[in-house]
Design an enzyme around this catalytic site. Structure first.
Site, PDB file in Angstrom:
ATOM      1  N   GLU A   1       0.835  -1.209   0.000  1.00 22.80           N
ATOM      2  CA  GLU A   1       0.000   0.000   0.000  1.00 22.80           C
ATOM      3  C   GLU A   1       0.868   1.257   0.000  1.00 22.80           C
ATOM      4  OE1 GLU A   1      -2.797   1.260  -0.736  1.00 22.80           O
ATOM      5  OE2 GLU A   1      -4.161   1.215   0.986  1.00 22.80           O
TER       6      GLU A   1
ATOM      7  N   THR B   1      -3.335  12.050  -4.703  1.00 26.37           N
ATOM      8  CA  THR B   1      -3.269  11.799  -3.259  1.00 26.37           C
ATOM      9  C   THR B   1      -2.484  12.911  -2.569  1.00 26.37           C
ATOM     10  OG1 THR B   1      -3.304   9.441  -3.726  1.00 26.37           O
ATOM     11  CG2 THR B   1      -2.716  10.074  -1.494  1.00 26.37           C
TER      12      THR B   1
END
Lengths: 306, 306
Positions: free
Chosen positions: B128, B181
């Site tokens: 991740e 992000t």
């Protein structure tokens, strides 16, 4: 029934990670109050024992909350209030909250319960505000409902009753120093780091989950306060010593009760709670500060008729 | 058993008041992956379908988490990974998390389950981190465990499984815009008002209580985000229109899924979830922005063998 005697319990607000919203109710510490219905209209404080509190209704916490309810209910009678104060004012375990809920709870019983507990808490908020100069319910809610309570919102007032495991005990030490509420409030920052806020709500959510699942180890891992304790603990001498020693003695956690100076601790079982009391005593016995200690089961019933 | 096919679900992280710690798992949206044990040592991405993802193990999320586990387990074999990607990367419903948990879950099954789900999540965090440039588990945990999960802490990693009522459905709209992000992170303040933080943890504690007690109305009153939504919603065109319309359509609440651009909504019952989908559609149909919509039950099982 024209007269009722009630037990109005002491409470612990904030409970580490639950600053400003969580509280729990104590079992063996609380005031007694006698509420009497009389023909003469009005609210009258007719006796105060234990501590020196004003007899003038408008200057007395129990009187002010009683007046708030009285003005709403407009009953065809009046009430006399006798207060047998056992919770020291300023100790940080909800002394004013006990007074504030006591009068309205008793009057409500004598009037045939026209109001529910949330409505009664609304009236009690007015009394509490006299003592703490701001409207909050984090001591009132657990005193009224018992057990652990979460004040989800103040407007509208919404109180959630959180279950808790049997066999959960609190030990509380009240070092006899004075902390002014204004000082305890002024020391708090207006802004906090987002990362700390995230840690706090992770712990708070975990604590709510742990109370639901009776998971004592998770209660232990959740009782952390990264927001308020670093500031307010500066106002309580030997705070960190007490905290270290009670954790060594087996406590699940510890924190500042309300805005202090009392320090609360939670334990699984009476025996550990008593060991924790010894650990607290040992810290303050080495100082020149007088102290009281309370060991009590969590009171799941709240305020009650005696 | 030398080969295993798995379903690795999409997830919603943050869930309004649970920023950075809460997530839930979707049922009908997810990737399929095939993991094959081979004699040749190493981790090999041998097929990627659906979206264009790197085949180089060290550049592929599923590859990096697989390598983390591989280096710890030191098995006497290697693994091939085939990825049938169905969750669009960048949609905000845990596309990289699904890849990251998929490889390690599959390898663990083929090795006879040497690791528990928390340990597997630790490996998946490494994958991740490749996608999101920071270590977090708020999508990984619900993908791995199913249902609602609370990431209580990252170090040590502690994941709590929060129960949720049957009959709880999610509706998610993915407006096809790109939010970096880094931009979603940069827009957040480093500090927040203490009063807002208190409101957030009151809501978060209430939500945990509401999930435990299957109290849909309280879920509705708790799904508020006063910390992150005011900032990140600026990055999603028509966000507030969508939110207003889904609430009118009967949703319990809505919020940004992860860092967006997807918007999630929770509803009681499939019928309401479908009405909510229509309400979402009606907002974006008037724009030039393409969108996908998912309607799904909460997946209480998490990742699974097909």
């Amino acid at each position: 029934m024209n007269e009722i005697k009630i037990f109005s319990p002491a409470t612990v607000a904030n409970v580490a990670c639950g600053f400003d919203v969580l509280g729990f109710c104590l079992d063996s510490v609380g005031d007694e109050m006698l509420i009497r219905k009389i023909d003469k209209k009005g609210i009258f404080i007719t006796k105060v024992e234990g501590f020196d509190l004003p007899y003038e209704t408008e200057l007395n916490v129990a009187g002010v909350s009683a007046l708030a309810m009285y003005e709403a209910a407009k009953p065809d009678c009046g009430f006399e209030i006798e207060i047998y104060k056992k919770i020291k004012p300023g100790s940080g375990i909800g002394s004013s909250a006990a007074s504030a809920v006591g009068s309205v709870f008793g009057m409500n019983e004598l009037l045939g319960r026209p109001y529910n507990k949330t409505q009664l808490t609304e009236f009690a908020i007015k009394g509490e505000a006299l003592a703490s100069k701001c409207e909050h319910a984090d001591n009132l809610a657990p005193a009224m409902f018992g057990g652990f309570t979460l004040v989800k919102s103040m407007s509208p007032l919404e109180i959630l009753e959180i279950p808790s495991p049997d066999d959960l005990y609190a030990t509380i030490i009240h070092p006899q120093i004075e902390i002014k509420t204004s000082e305890a409030r002024a020391i708090l920052p207006k802004e906090v780091a987002l990362q700390n806020a995230i840690t706090q709500w992770a712990n708070f959510g975990s604590l709510i989950h742990a109370l639901h699942t009776s998971d004592f180890e998770l209660i232990q891992r959740s009782l952390n306060d990264v927001i308020v304790e670093p500031f307010r603990s500066q106002l309580i001498p030997h705070y960190h010593d007490v905290k270290n020693e009670v954790l060594k003695a087996g406590a699940l956690g510890a924190g500042i009760s309300g805005s202090g100076p009392s320090i609360f601790s939670l334990s699984k079982g009476l025996k550990t709670a008593m060991n924790v009391a010894d650990a607290m005593k040992n810290v303050y016995a080495k100082t020149h500060i007088d102290f009281d200690i309370h060991i009590t089961k969590i009171n799941t019933e709240g305020i009650k008729i005696l």
